[in-house]
Design an enzyme around this catalytic site. Sequence first.
Site, short mmCIF file in Angstrom:
data_model
loop_
_atom_site.label_atom_id
_atom_site.label_comp_id
_atom_site.label_asym_id
_atom_site.label_seq_id
_atom_site.Cartn_x
_atom_site.Cartn_y
_atom_site.Cartn_z
N LYS A 6 24.17 2.72 -7.66
CA LYS A 6 23.95 3.97 -7.67
C LYS A 6 24.30 3.33 -6.24
O LYS A 6 23.83 2.55 -5.41
CB LYS A 6 22.07 4.20 -7.31
CG LYS A 6 21.98 4.76 -8.70
CD LYS A 6 20.67 4.94 -8.60
CE LYS A 6 20.18 5.74 -10.37
NZ LYS A 6 18.80 6.70 -10.09
N TYR A 14 23.42 15.02 -13.34
CA TYR A 14 21.80 15.22 -13.39
C TYR A 14 20.92 16.65 -13.83
O TYR A 14 19.54 16.89 -14.02
CB TYR A 14 20.88 14.83 -12.50
CG TYR A 14 21.24 12.61 -12.22
CD1 TYR A 14 20.12 11.97 -12.82
CD2 TYR A 14 21.22 12.40 -11.29
CE1 TYR A 14 20.20 11.03 -13.05
CE2 TYR A 14 21.58 10.69 -11.29
CZ TYR A 14 20.23 10.21 -12.56
OH TYR A 14 21.22 9.02 -12.12
N PHE A 42 12.58 16.46 -7.33
CA PHE A 42 13.19 15.82 -6.76
C PHE A 42 14.46 16.07 -6.94
O PHE A 42 15.55 15.21 -6.81
CB PHE A 42 12.39 14.59 -7.45
CG PHE A 42 12.38 14.43 -8.56
CD1 PHE A 42 14.07 14.08 -9.26
CD2 PHE A 42 11.80 14.33 -9.75
CE1 PHE A 42 14.12 13.63 -10.42
CE2 PHE A 42 11.78 13.53 -11.01
CZ PHE A 42 12.80 13.11 -11.44
N THR A 80 10.78 3.52 -13.74
CA THR A 80 11.88 4.48 -12.83
C THR A 80 11.82 4.09 -11.94
O THR A 80 12.15 4.23 -10.88
CB THR A 80 11.91 5.73 -13.10
OG1 THR A 80 11.88 6.37 -14.60
CG2 THR A 80 12.43 7.09 -12.27
N ASN A 111 16.85 3.68 -6.64
CA ASN A 111 16.18 2.70 -7.55
C ASN A 111 17.44 1.94 -8.19
O ASN A 111 17.32 1.64 -9.06
CB ASN A 111 15.39 3.34 -8.74
CG ASN A 111 15.86 4.15 -9.39
OD1 ASN A 111 16.55 4.48 -9.19
ND2 ASN A 111 14.84 4.60 -10.04
N HIS A 150 21.43 3.16 -12.18
CA HIS A 150 21.15 3.99 -14.12
C HIS A 150 21.48 3.83 -15.08
O HIS A 150 22.14 2.66 -14.97
CB HIS A 150 21.88 5.39 -13.40
CG HIS A 150 21.68 6.54 -14.47
ND1 HIS A 150 20.85 7.12 -14.80
CD2 HIS A 150 23.09 6.69 -15.73
CE1 HIS A 150 21.08 7.72 -16.01
NE2 HIS A 150 22.72 7.09 -16.73
N GLU A 199 27.37 10.87 -21.15
CA GLU A 199 27.71 10.54 -19.61
C GLU A 199 28.71 9.57 -19.68
O GLU A 199 28.96 9.33 -18.25
CB GLU A 199 26.42 9.48 -19.23
CG GLU A 199 24.96 10.20 -19.39
CD GLU A 199 23.67 9.90 -19.19
OE1 GLU A 199 23.65 8.76 -18.88
OE2 GLU A 199 22.58 10.59 -18.51
P1 ATP Z 1 18.26 6.90 -14.78
O1 ATP Z 1 18.29 8.28 -14.88
O2 ATP Z 1 18.60 6.99 -12.96
O3 ATP Z 1 18.32 5.84 -15.31
P2 ATP Z 1 15.55 6.76 -15.05
O4 ATP Z 1 15.88 7.43 -16.60
O5 ATP Z 1 14.39 5.74 -15.20
O6 ATP Z 1 16.50 6.86 -14.33
P3 ATP Z 1 14.56 9.41 -14.99
O7 ATP Z 1 12.96 10.18 -15.41
O8 ATP Z 1 15.44 10.08 -15.99
O9 ATP Z 1 14.60 8.27 -14.78
O10 ATP Z 1 14.74 10.55 -13.12
C1 ATP Z 1 16.45 9.96 -12.59
C2 ATP Z 1 16.71 9.39 -11.69
O11 ATP Z 1 15.41 10.22 -10.62
C3 ATP Z 1 15.70 8.66 -10.75
O12 ATP Z 1 16.22 6.59 -11.45
C4 ATP Z 1 15.43 8.52 -9.86
O13 ATP Z 1 16.61 7.76 -9.03
C5 ATP Z 1 14.99 10.50 -9.54
N1 ATP Z 1 13.83 10.66 -9.86
C6 ATP Z 1 12.53 10.39 -10.60
N2 ATP Z 1 11.62 10.54 -10.73
C7 ATP Z 1 11.27 10.79 -9.03
C8 ATP Z 1 10.13 10.94 -8.45
N3 ATP Z 1 9.33 11.40 -8.69
N4 ATP Z 1 10.56 11.67 -6.87
C9 ATP Z 1 12.04 10.78 -6.39
N5 ATP Z 1 12.88 10.65 -7.25
C10 ATP Z 1 12.71 10.50 -8.44
MG MG Z 2 17.13 9.42 -16.89
#
Ligand code: ATP
Ligand code: MG
Length: 137
Positions: free
Chosen positions: A9, A49, A57, A91, A112, A115, A126
Amino acid sequence: MERTLSIVKPDGVKKNIIGQVISRFEAAGLKVTGLKMVRLTKAEAERFYAVHKERPFFGSLTEFMSSGPVVPMVISGGDAVKKVRDIMGATDFKKAAPGTIRKDFADSIEANIVHGSDAAETAAFEIAYFFNALETF
Ligand code: ATP
Ligand code: MG
């Protein structure tokens, strides 16, 4: 053999740790079978997304994901989807296990670093979002 999509990211690119993310996947026996650097528009981040469009968020996440270049990559190997997610960590970096990418490098639940696709079906969508047939191996 399974394929998944990972993305370094914008925060990971800014922190100059693209190589460290890739090294962790390679050290686990996974292979990089597609790799590029792109900058998403806000609309492109929103489509990527889209599953999160009702989440509070969503606006901030898609601003963040379009704030600078990202490095999407196709990662291949046995159990690649789960392996990549295990190497990434939870996450929320505060809940991530020691030795994971997010535990070691993330600054917030949003920024974080990395992805990873959450299932094989998600990975197919994706991967096709970023790579055409000539760009993966
Ligand atoms: P990713 O899809 O990016 O691999 P993930 O599967 O661990 O991450 P998801 O629940 O899919 O988590 O959320 C997608 C992304 O949205 C997270 O990686 C983070 O960058 C952001 N995100 C998730 N939860 C929150 C939150 N509560 N507040 C802010 N940003 C969030
Ligand atoms: Mg995810």
